[in-house]
Design a protein around this motif. Structure first.
Motif, short mmCIF file in Angstrom:
data_model
loop_
_atom_site.label_atom_id
_atom_site.label_comp_id
_atom_site.label_asym_id
_atom_site.label_seq_id
_atom_site.Cartn_x
_atom_site.Cartn_y
_atom_site.Cartn_z
N THR A 335 76.44 25.59 8.28
CA THR A 335 75.07 25.98 8.59
C THR A 335 74.64 25.28 9.87
O THR A 335 74.78 24.06 10.01
CB THR A 335 74.13 25.61 7.44
OG1 THR A 335 74.58 26.25 6.25
CG2 THR A 335 72.71 26.07 7.74
N ALA A 336 74.10 26.06 10.80
CA ALA A 336 73.67 25.53 12.10
C ALA A 336 72.30 26.09 12.44
O ALA A 336 71.93 27.20 12.03
CB ALA A 336 74.67 25.88 13.20
N ALA A 337 71.52 25.30 13.18
CA ALA A 337 70.19 25.75 13.60
C ALA A 337 70.32 26.82 14.68
O ALA A 337 71.20 26.75 15.54
CB ALA A 337 69.38 24.56 14.11
N ASN A 338 69.41 27.78 14.61
CA ASN A 338 69.39 28.86 15.60
C ASN A 338 67.94 29.25 15.88
O ASN A 338 67.52 30.39 15.63
CB ASN A 338 70.20 30.05 15.07
CG ASN A 338 70.37 31.14 16.10
OD1 ASN A 338 70.36 30.89 17.31
ND2 ASN A 338 70.52 32.37 15.64
N PRO A 339 67.13 28.29 16.37
CA PRO A 339 65.68 28.57 16.51
C PRO A 339 65.37 29.67 17.51
O PRO A 339 64.37 30.39 17.35
CB PRO A 339 65.12 27.21 16.95
CG PRO A 339 66.27 26.51 17.60
CD PRO A 339 67.49 26.95 16.85
N GLU A 340 66.18 29.81 18.54
CA GLU A 340 65.90 30.82 19.55
C GLU A 340 66.57 32.16 19.24
O GLU A 340 66.46 33.10 20.03
CB GLU A 340 66.38 30.32 20.92
CG GLU A 340 65.67 29.04 21.36
CD GLU A 340 66.19 28.54 22.69
OE1 GLU A 340 67.12 29.19 23.25
OE2 GLU A 340 65.68 27.52 23.18
N LEU A 341 67.28 32.23 18.12
CA LEU A 341 67.94 33.47 17.68
C LEU A 341 68.91 34.00 18.74
O LEU A 341 69.13 35.21 18.86
CB LEU A 341 66.91 34.55 17.33
CG LEU A 341 65.81 34.16 16.33
CD1 LEU A 341 64.91 35.34 16.06
CD2 LEU A 341 66.43 33.64 15.05
#
Length: 440
Positions: A335-341
């Motif tokens: 699982t990794a962050a993807n705030p900007e999609l």
């Protein structure tokens, strides 16, 4: 004119015969001269000088040391972070196909794919039709059932009062019967009087039984009224739920992966309204072979490089306990962050999952060679100046070289000439660092 081809043929034949008969000597000569050129040890300077005067016959030359000249370097092991390298792909954290739960015509304007929606946002709205009337009818039946309850509840105390009255009459009839029997024994009462008092007792007992039955009837009527109320409440709940199903909303925040149902579309239960995907956080999915699965632990840090060149970092959040029956591999999720999609669903990723560090040597890739069995390894110089083949495990390939495991902490690696020697051959090593040109 035919003499020249004949002489040429004779010369080629003589050379081939010499090459076959003196093969070992020619091979040794070529090998030593090749290494001398690589080391820069040529005889050009000696050739340029005039020939020296012959030494007296008494002087003898010192015999040259026996062995093949090679270039080697000292290598010391370092502890490096190892990683399990996998090839996988990105995957949305959640993906839901939102379906209609009831039938009706779509009366809302459709949302287009790619739009971002919030939790509870309207996706599709259906025509209510007669559902409002069905709700009003259910509410009316509920009111009717509730209105019957007070009258039925009032009948229960009335039935209990009748029971008390019947019990009192029974007591009075029993007293009269006992008095009549006593008078009869003394001769002051007739048989007719006694029979009348006994009949009064039987009548009072029947009244008591009837009063008790009236109480049970009143209580059952009350239970029936309460059941009617619950039935009416259930009908109201069904009507209200049916109205709620007219609005299909987003279950979570995400992107529409498809257009919402078009205006005027007739929806049936189970018809697709829209598909929503959640890309923040993003999942990296791969399958680990059973030989490597024991090296991976939950919570381990991981990195990945996508096909388009961007990097992403995360941690292992899932490791399957059961293998795929076909490939015998285990599913792992990062699982990794993807705030900007910016990371999309389905992108190819080269994944590296960190594991415990191991001792390894950083060496140029040119030192790698194969033995007669086809095993990958390097050739090293032992303490008695002989060649030894050491098998290695390739951990990582970098710009500076390759990281190799399976070697001693300190080893003398042959960097030039390893292809011309075999295990057990005596060598004359020259130790130096490998230049950038050679390492490449």
């Amino acid at each position: 004119m035919r003499l020249i081809p004949l002489l040429t043929a004779l010369a080629v034949t003589a050379f081939l015969v010499l090459a076959v008969l003196q093969r070992d000597a020619l091979y040794q000569f070529a090998r030593e001269n090749h290494l001398a050129l690589l080391l820069g040890e040529t005889d050009d300077a000696d050739a340029a000088e005039p020939p020296a005067a012959p030494e007296p016959q008494e002087t003898r030359e010192t015999p040259a040391p026996e062995g093949v000249r090679v270039v080697a370097r000292h290598s010391q092991a370092e502890v490096v972070d190892t990683a399990v390298i996998l090839r996988g792909q990105t995957e949305a954290a959640r993906e839901v196909s939102v379906m209609a739960e009831t039938s009706g015509l779509v009366i809302s304007e459709p949302l287009r794919k790619g739009a971002f929606v919030e939790p509870g946002q309207l996706l599709c709205e259906l025509d209510p039709g007669t559902r409002g009337a069905a709700l009003d009818e259910a509410l009316a039946r509920l009111e009717e059932a509730e209105a019957r309850v007070p009258g039925i509840e009032a009948g229960v105390p009335e039935a209990e009062a009748r029971l008390q009255e019947a019990l009192a009459r029974l007591d009075e009839a029993e007293i009269n019967a006992r008095a009549a029997n006593a008078l009869k024994r003394d001769g002051f009462s007739t048989e007719t009087r006694v029979a009348a008092t006994q009949a009064a007792v039987r009548s009072a007992e029947a009244s008591v039984s009837a009063a008790r039955a009236g109480i049970e009837t009143a209580k059952s009527g009350l239970k029936g009224a309460q059941a009617a109320i619950r039935t009416a409440e259930a009908a109201v709940a069904v009507a209200r739920k049916e109205i709620d199903r007219l609005q299909v909303t987003a279950p979570f925040a995400g992107l529409l992966d498809s257009d919402a149902a078009e205006l005027g579309t007739l929806m049936q239960p189970g018809a697709l309204c829209a598909t929503i995907i959640q890309l923040d956080p993003i999942k990296l999915v791969a399958y680990v072979p059973e030989t490597e699965v024991a090296r991976i632990a939950l919570g381990a840090m991981a990195g990945a490089q996508l096909a388009e060149g961007s990097d992403v970092r995360g941690e292992v959040t899932f490791l399957s306990r059961s293998a795929d029956p076909t490939t015998r591999t285990f599913r792992v999720e990062i699982t990794a962050a993807n705030p900007e999609l910016r990371i999309r669903d389905g992108q190819t990723a080269e994944i590296a999952i960190s594991t415990e560090g191991v001792a390894a040597h950083l060496l140029p890739a040119s030192v790698l060679t194969l033995n007669d069995e086809g095993a990958l390894g390097i050739r090293s110089v032992t303490e008695d100046s002989t060649v030894a083949f050491l098998p290695v495990t390739l951990l990582r390939d970098t710009r500076e070289g390759v990281w190799l495991a399976g070697l001693p902490d300190r080893v003398d690696v042959i960097t030039l000439g390893q292809e011309y020697v075999e295990s057990g051959v005596r060598v004359i090593p020259t130790f130096r660092e490998v230049t950038a040109e050679v390492s490449q």
